[in-house]
Design a protein around this motif. Structure first.
Motif, PDB file in Angstrom:
ATOM      1  N   ARG A 120       0.858  -1.207   0.000  1.00 22.20           N
ATOM      2  CA  ARG A 120       0.000   0.000   0.000  1.00 22.20           C
ATOM      3  C   ARG A 120       0.881   1.239   0.000  1.00 22.20           C
ATOM      4  NH1 ARG A 120      -2.652   3.554   3.688  1.00 22.20           N
ATOM      5  NH2 ARG A 120      -1.365   2.775   5.382  1.00 22.20           N
ATOM      6  N   ASP A 178      -4.355   7.974  -2.195  1.00 25.21           N
ATOM      7  CA  ASP A 178      -3.603   6.731  -2.412  1.00 25.21           C
ATOM      8  C   ASP A 178      -4.454   5.833  -3.288  1.00 25.21           C
ATOM      9  OD1 ASP A 178      -1.980   4.507  -2.261  1.00 25.21           O
ATOM     10  OD2 ASP A 178      -2.753   3.882  -0.306  1.00 25.21           O
ATOM     11  N   ALA A 180      -4.943   3.369  -7.159  1.00 27.85           N
ATOM     12  CA  ALA A 180      -4.524   2.791  -8.427  1.00 27.85           C
ATOM     13  C   ALA A 180      -5.008   3.721  -9.536  1.00 27.85           C
ATOM     14  CB  ALA A 180      -5.166   1.417  -8.593  1.00 27.85           C
ATOM     15  N   LYS A 188      -8.011  -5.821  -5.188  1.00 27.10           N
ATOM     16  CA  LYS A 188      -9.424  -5.818  -4.803  1.00 27.10           C
ATOM     17  C   LYS A 188     -10.178  -6.905  -5.564  1.00 27.10           C
ATOM     18  CE  LYS A 188     -10.115  -1.409  -2.731  1.00 27.10           C
ATOM     19  NZ  LYS A 188     -10.210   0.018  -2.917  1.00 27.10           N
ATOM     20  N   GLY A 309      -7.988  10.463   2.984  1.00 29.53           N
ATOM     21  CA  GLY A 309      -7.199   9.983   4.130  1.00 29.53           C
ATOM     22  C   GLY A 309      -8.074   9.768   5.361  1.00 29.53           C
ATOM     23  N   GLU A 312      -9.038   6.051   6.121  1.00 32.89           N
ATOM     24  CA  GLU A 312      -7.947   5.282   6.750  1.00 32.89           C
ATOM     25  C   GLU A 312      -7.800   5.687   8.217  1.00 32.89           C
ATOM     26  OE1 GLU A 312      -7.790   6.633   3.728  1.00 32.89           O
ATOM     27  OE2 GLU A 312      -7.389   4.906   2.435  1.00 32.89           O
TER      28      GLU A 312
END
Ligand SMILES: NC(=O)c1ccc[n+]([C@@H]2O[C@H](COP(=O)([O-])OP(=O)(O)OC[C@H]3O[C@@H](n4cnc5c(N)ncnc54)[C@H](O)[C@@H]3O)[C@@H](O)[C@H]2O)c1
Length: 347
Positions: A120, A178, A180, A188, A309, A312
């Motif tokens: 990650r 963050d 892809a 995933k 963020g 998270e």
């Protein structure tokens, strides 16, 4: 599903990595990254990945006791050769190096090549934000791990080429992008497959190029679509730029270069924000921005506006100490790795 305590899970992963040849420090670091990603709900980069690492070590593509080496440096830049070591170990080293240089020179750019899966990217962006600095990180697949179709294409040509950015926030967690550049991380799709449920529409194509929601179709040679779906030119263009920044500029691999092994070649850019704005002002103005965005009529009252963020940061607070739930195939893989190294199995 299998419920397991984070500490127990981390100990099991550490023992497996040690038995595969990693030092105690490196095994613990990688295990911590994997379990932390599961804690955050980023199961795509959690313990589900360990199987691949051990298999890569078995094939000799990953060298668990290798280390990173600086091959060239200036006060603001460095080129790091990962020596095919564990990706998390190399990326942590390169991020520390970028932080150290930015602390003294104000900005830094560190490239990394010959490095296995770093996991990650947000973890390294958090490492930079924790030092009070700003980050931009770009990572490709070294020409392997190809899983994303280019916009208007129907076959795998790129990796999911992630990008991360972070800015210190003074809130529960840093501002953190963050992602892809494909519509979702390839991991995933692995998680949907392990759980035996379909992927959301618009994520994948089968190997004939037809839209699919069956993760088996992806596993059998299908492709991820670029971020943006109908407007996928933007995700694709981002993925293309990542190939240049992370692949070409690191001297690592690029898609279309089949001679290379999978490598999470990267470029890490670190900036000291205080060269431009005092930290107190950065925190105050970014907090005005955040409040302004949150103070809006919601499409759905149960779904508040978040800062990047915040998911998270919230998950870390909510899940720390709780058991982690993992799909049974992940447990089976762990058991099989523990058996391979004659280590004690979970009850
Ligand atoms: N190592 C590799 O080769 C590789 C490749 C691809 C992806 N990855 C990793 O996969 C992970 C998942 O990628 P993804 O594209 O599926 O990410 P994702 O779709 O889960 O998006 C995560 C990002 O979106 C933000 N976010 C989520 N919900 C939000 C909301 N409601 N409001 C504001 N911001 C929100 C998060 O804070 C985070 O920055 C990332 O950690 C990435 O680094 C790694």
């Amino acid at each position: 599903m299998w419920k397991v305590s984070p500490t127990r899970l981390e100990d099991m992963c550490t023992a497996i990595l040690r038995a595969a040849g990693a030092s105690g420090h490196d095994a613990r670091l990688v295990a911590d990254h994997l379990v932390d990603n599961d804690i955050l709900g980023h199961h795509s980069h959690g313990v589900i990945r360990l199987w691949d690492y051990i298999e890569a070590a078995h094939r000799g593509e990953l060298i668990p006791d290798a280390g990173a080496r600086i091959v060239n440096e200036t006060p603001t830049t460095a080129q790091v050769d990962g020596g095919w070591a564990l990706g998390q170990v190399v990326a942590t080293f390169a991020t520390d190096l970028a932080i150290e240089k930015a602390r003294t020179a104000g900005v830094s750019v560190v490239t990394v090549r010959r490095v296995k899966h770093i996991g990650r990217l947000g973890r390294y962006a958090e490492q930079v934000a924790g030092a009070g600095l700003v980050s931009m990180i770009f990572t490709n697949g070294g020409g392997h791990g190809i899983n994303q179709a280019p916009f208007r294409g129907t076959e795998r040509r790129l990796c999911s080429n992630p990008i991360a950015m972070s800015v210190p926030s003074g809130l529960a967690g840093p501002f953190l992008l963050d992602m892809a550049t494909s519509v979702a991380a390839e991991g995933k799709v692995r998680v949907y497959r392990a759980r035996g449920v379909p992927t959301p529409p618009g994520w994948i194509l089968d190997s004939d190029g037809n839209p699919s929601t069956d993760p088996e179709d992806f596993a059998e040679g299908g492709a991820l679509l670029p971020l943006g779906r109908a407007e996928g030119h933007k995700g694709y263009a981002l993925a293309f730029m990542v190939e240049l920044l992370a692949g070409v500029m690191s001297g690592g691999g690029i898609s279309g270069d089949p001679a290379r092994s999978f490598s999470n070649d990267s470029m890490i850019v670190v900036i000291d924000p205080e060269l431009f704005v005092p930290m107190a002002e950065l925190e105050e103005r970014s907090s005005i921005l955040t409040e302004h965005l949150k103070d809006t009529r919601l499409a759905d009252e149960s779904q508040p506006v978040l800062y990047p963020g915040e998911p998270e940061a919230e998950a870390r607070l909510a899940n720390r100490g709780s058991d982690i739930e993992l799909p049974d195939p992940v447990r089976q893989q762990l058991v099989s790795m523990l058996r391979r190294f004659s280590l004690p199995e979970p009850d």
